[in-house]
Design an enzyme around this catalytic site. Structure first.
Site, PDB file in Angstrom:
ATOM      1  N   PRO A   1      10.323   3.688  35.062  1.00  0.00           N
ATOM      2  CA  PRO A   1       9.321   4.643  35.539  1.00  0.00           C
ATOM      3  C   PRO A   1       8.351   5.114  34.457  1.00  0.00           C
ATOM      4  O   PRO A   1       8.727   5.338  33.313  1.00  0.00           O
ATOM      5  CB  PRO A   1      10.148   5.815  36.068  1.00  0.00           C
ATOM      6  CG  PRO A   1      11.483   5.666  35.468  1.00  0.00           C
ATOM      7  CD  PRO A   1      11.681   4.211  35.208  1.00  0.00           C
ATOM      8  N   ASN A   2       7.113   5.215  34.878  1.00  0.00           N
ATOM      9  CA  ASN A   2       5.987   5.740  34.104  1.00  0.00           C
ATOM     10  C   ASN A   2       5.518   4.814  32.995  1.00  0.00           C
ATOM     11  O   ASN A   2       4.505   5.093  32.362  1.00  0.00           O
ATOM     12  CB  ASN A   2       6.299   7.136  33.547  1.00  0.00           C
ATOM     13  CG  ASN A   2       6.586   8.117  34.646  1.00  0.00           C
ATOM     14  OD1 ASN A   2       5.824   8.217  35.599  1.00  0.00           O
ATOM     15  ND2 ASN A   2       7.702   8.816  34.551  1.00  0.00           N
TER      16      ASN A   2
ATOM     17  N   ARG B   1      -0.733   7.414  29.076  1.00  0.00           N
ATOM     18  CA  ARG B   1       0.291   8.459  29.076  1.00  0.00           C
ATOM     19  C   ARG B   1       0.634   8.884  27.649  1.00  0.00           C
ATOM     20  O   ARG B   1       1.070   8.075  26.845  1.00  0.00           O
ATOM     21  CB  ARG B   1       1.548   7.914  29.752  1.00  0.00           C
ATOM     22  CG  ARG B   1       2.725   8.831  29.672  1.00  0.00           C
ATOM     23  CD  ARG B   1       3.986   8.138  30.139  1.00  0.00           C
ATOM     24  NE  ARG B   1       5.105   9.052  30.055  1.00  0.00           N
ATOM     25  CZ  ARG B   1       6.357   8.682  30.012  1.00  0.00           C
ATOM     26  NH1 ARG B   1       6.670   7.409  30.055  1.00  0.00           N
ATOM     27  NH2 ARG B   1       7.312   9.571  29.928  1.00  0.00           N
TER      28      ARG B   1
ATOM     29  N   TYR C   1       3.414   7.396  22.912  1.00  0.00           N
ATOM     30  CA  TYR C   1       3.554   6.020  23.380  1.00  0.00           C
ATOM     31  C   TYR C   1       2.457   5.066  22.917  1.00  0.00           C
ATOM     32  O   TYR C   1       2.508   3.882  23.222  1.00  0.00           O
ATOM     33  CB  TYR C   1       3.627   6.005  24.912  1.00  0.00           C
ATOM     34  CG  TYR C   1       4.815   6.765  25.438  1.00  0.00           C
ATOM     35  CD1 TYR C   1       6.091   6.225  25.369  1.00  0.00           C
ATOM     36  CD2 TYR C   1       4.675   8.036  25.980  1.00  0.00           C
ATOM     37  CE1 TYR C   1       7.193   6.926  25.826  1.00  0.00           C
ATOM     38  CE2 TYR C   1       5.782   8.743  26.448  1.00  0.00           C
ATOM     39  CZ  TYR C   1       7.033   8.182  26.366  1.00  0.00           C
ATOM     40  OH  TYR C   1       8.119   8.868  26.811  1.00  0.00           O
TER      41      TYR C   1
ATOM     42  N   ASN D   1      13.662  -1.446  29.218  1.00  0.00           N
ATOM     43  CA  ASN D   1      13.294  -0.066  28.921  1.00  0.00           C
ATOM     44  C   ASN D   1      13.333   0.650  30.261  1.00  0.00           C
ATOM     45  O   ASN D   1      12.384   0.590  31.037  1.00  0.00           O
ATOM     46  CB  ASN D   1      11.905   0.023  28.288  1.00  0.00           C
ATOM     47  CG  ASN D   1      11.554   1.445  27.887  1.00  0.00           C
ATOM     48  OD1 ASN D   1      12.171   2.403  28.355  1.00  0.00           O
ATOM     49  ND2 ASN D   1      10.549   1.581  27.039  1.00  0.00           N
TER      50      ASN D   1
ATOM     51  N   ALA E   1      13.181   7.050  31.912  1.00  0.00           N
ATOM     52  CA  ALA E   1      14.036   8.208  32.188  1.00  0.00           C
ATOM     53  C   ALA E   1      15.327   7.826  32.905  1.00  0.00           C
ATOM     54  O   ALA E   1      16.325   8.555  32.801  1.00  0.00           O
ATOM     55  CB  ALA E   1      13.267   9.243  33.005  1.00  0.00           C
TER      56      ALA E   1
ATOM     57  N   GLU F   1      18.562  -2.970  25.196  1.00  0.00           N
ATOM     58  CA  GLU F   1      17.919  -1.720  25.603  1.00  0.00           C
ATOM     59  C   GLU F   1      16.866  -1.362  24.564  1.00  0.00           C
ATOM     60  O   GLU F   1      17.151  -1.387  23.360  1.00  0.00           O
ATOM     61  CB  GLU F   1      18.969  -0.610  25.681  1.00  0.00           C
ATOM     62  CG  GLU F   1      18.423   0.754  25.984  1.00  0.00           C
ATOM     63  CD  GLU F   1      19.490   1.846  25.956  1.00  0.00           C
ATOM     64  OE1 GLU F   1      19.095   3.021  26.099  1.00  0.00           O
ATOM     65  OE2 GLU F   1      20.689   1.550  25.775  1.00  0.00           O
TER      66      GLU F   1
ATOM     67  N   HIS G   1      13.470   1.382  23.533  1.00  0.00           N
ATOM     68  CA  HIS G   1      12.700   2.601  23.777  1.00  0.00           C
ATOM     69  C   HIS G   1      11.560   2.633  22.778  1.00  0.00           C
ATOM     70  O   HIS G   1      11.748   2.321  21.595  1.00  0.00           O
ATOM     71  CB  HIS G   1      13.574   3.849  23.650  1.00  0.00           C
ATOM     72  CG  HIS G   1      14.655   3.881  24.666  1.00  0.00           C
ATOM     73  ND1 HIS G   1      14.422   4.222  25.977  1.00  0.00           N
ATOM     74  CD2 HIS G   1      15.967   3.545  24.583  1.00  0.00           C
ATOM     75  CE1 HIS G   1      15.549   4.122  26.657  1.00  0.00           C
ATOM     76  NE2 HIS G   1      16.501   3.698  25.828  1.00  0.00           N
TER      77      HIS G   1
ATOM     78  N   ARG H   1      13.753  13.695  20.390  1.00  0.00           N
ATOM     79  CA  ARG H   1      13.145  14.380  21.539  1.00  0.00           C
ATOM     80  C   ARG H   1      14.174  15.308  22.190  1.00  0.00           C
ATOM     81  O   ARG H   1      15.177  15.664  21.578  1.00  0.00           O
ATOM     82  CB  ARG H   1      12.585  13.334  22.503  1.00  0.00           C
ATOM     83  CG  ARG H   1      11.501  12.491  21.806  1.00  0.00           C
ATOM     84  CD  ARG H   1      10.901  11.454  22.678  1.00  0.00           C
ATOM     85  NE  ARG H   1      10.151  12.097  23.760  1.00  0.00           N
ATOM     86  CZ  ARG H   1       9.745  11.454  24.840  1.00  0.00           C
ATOM     87  NH1 ARG H   1      10.006  10.171  24.998  1.00  0.00           N
ATOM     88  NH2 ARG H   1       9.064  12.088  25.775  1.00  0.00           N
TER      89      ARG H   1
END
Length: 137
Positions: free
Chosen positions: A9-10, A17, A22, A71, A74, A95, A97, A104
């Site tokens: 998502p996103n 964004r 990012y 990735n 969330a 995985e 990110h 964060r």
């Protein structure tokens, strides 16, 4: 070698964004440069904002590809279902990110994917995907 990159998502908003977190490059532009850098690999791409579609894609490619770069956005921190899907397939998953999730919010420190993954790459911007791809060579 056949690799599938799956973004959650996103991540379709990369380049727009929160560029301070990012970056300003779209994933589509980055993907072209990645495919050009690794012509010996077939690099496919899938993005969805929907958890079930990500699970379905993992199941679709999880027995036929040489690797998956995931990735989950969330969903990394909330989806037992995605973790279970990775445990159920035979294709190794890395995985990734873009941001350093440990710098964060505390809820981003938990991953339901990591314990099923071949490895985890965190915090190197889009280069995280390049590092993950290199791990399959």
């Amino acid at each position: 070698m056949k690799i599938c990159i799956i973004n959650g998502p996103n991540l379709n908003l990369l380049g727009k964004r929160e560029p301070t977190i990012y970056g300003s490059e779209t994933f589509e532009n980055f993907l072209i440069s990645l495919q050009n850098k690794y012509p010996e690999m077939t690099v496919e791409y899938f993005q969805s904002n929907i958890e079930g579609e990500i699970i379905s894609k993992l199941q679709e490619v999880g027995f036929s590809h040489d690797g998956i770069i995931l990735n989950a956005g969330a969903y990394t921190h909330t989806s037992i279902g995605i973790g279970d899907a990775i445990a159920a397939i035979t294709t190794p998953v890395v995985e990734v990110h873009i941001s350093n999730t440990f710098s964060r919010e505390t809820f981003r420190h938990q991953s339901y994917i990591s314990n099923h993954a071949k490895g985890v790459i965190i915090g190197f911007g889009l280069k995280s995907y390049t590092l993950a791809l290199e791990s399959f060579k």
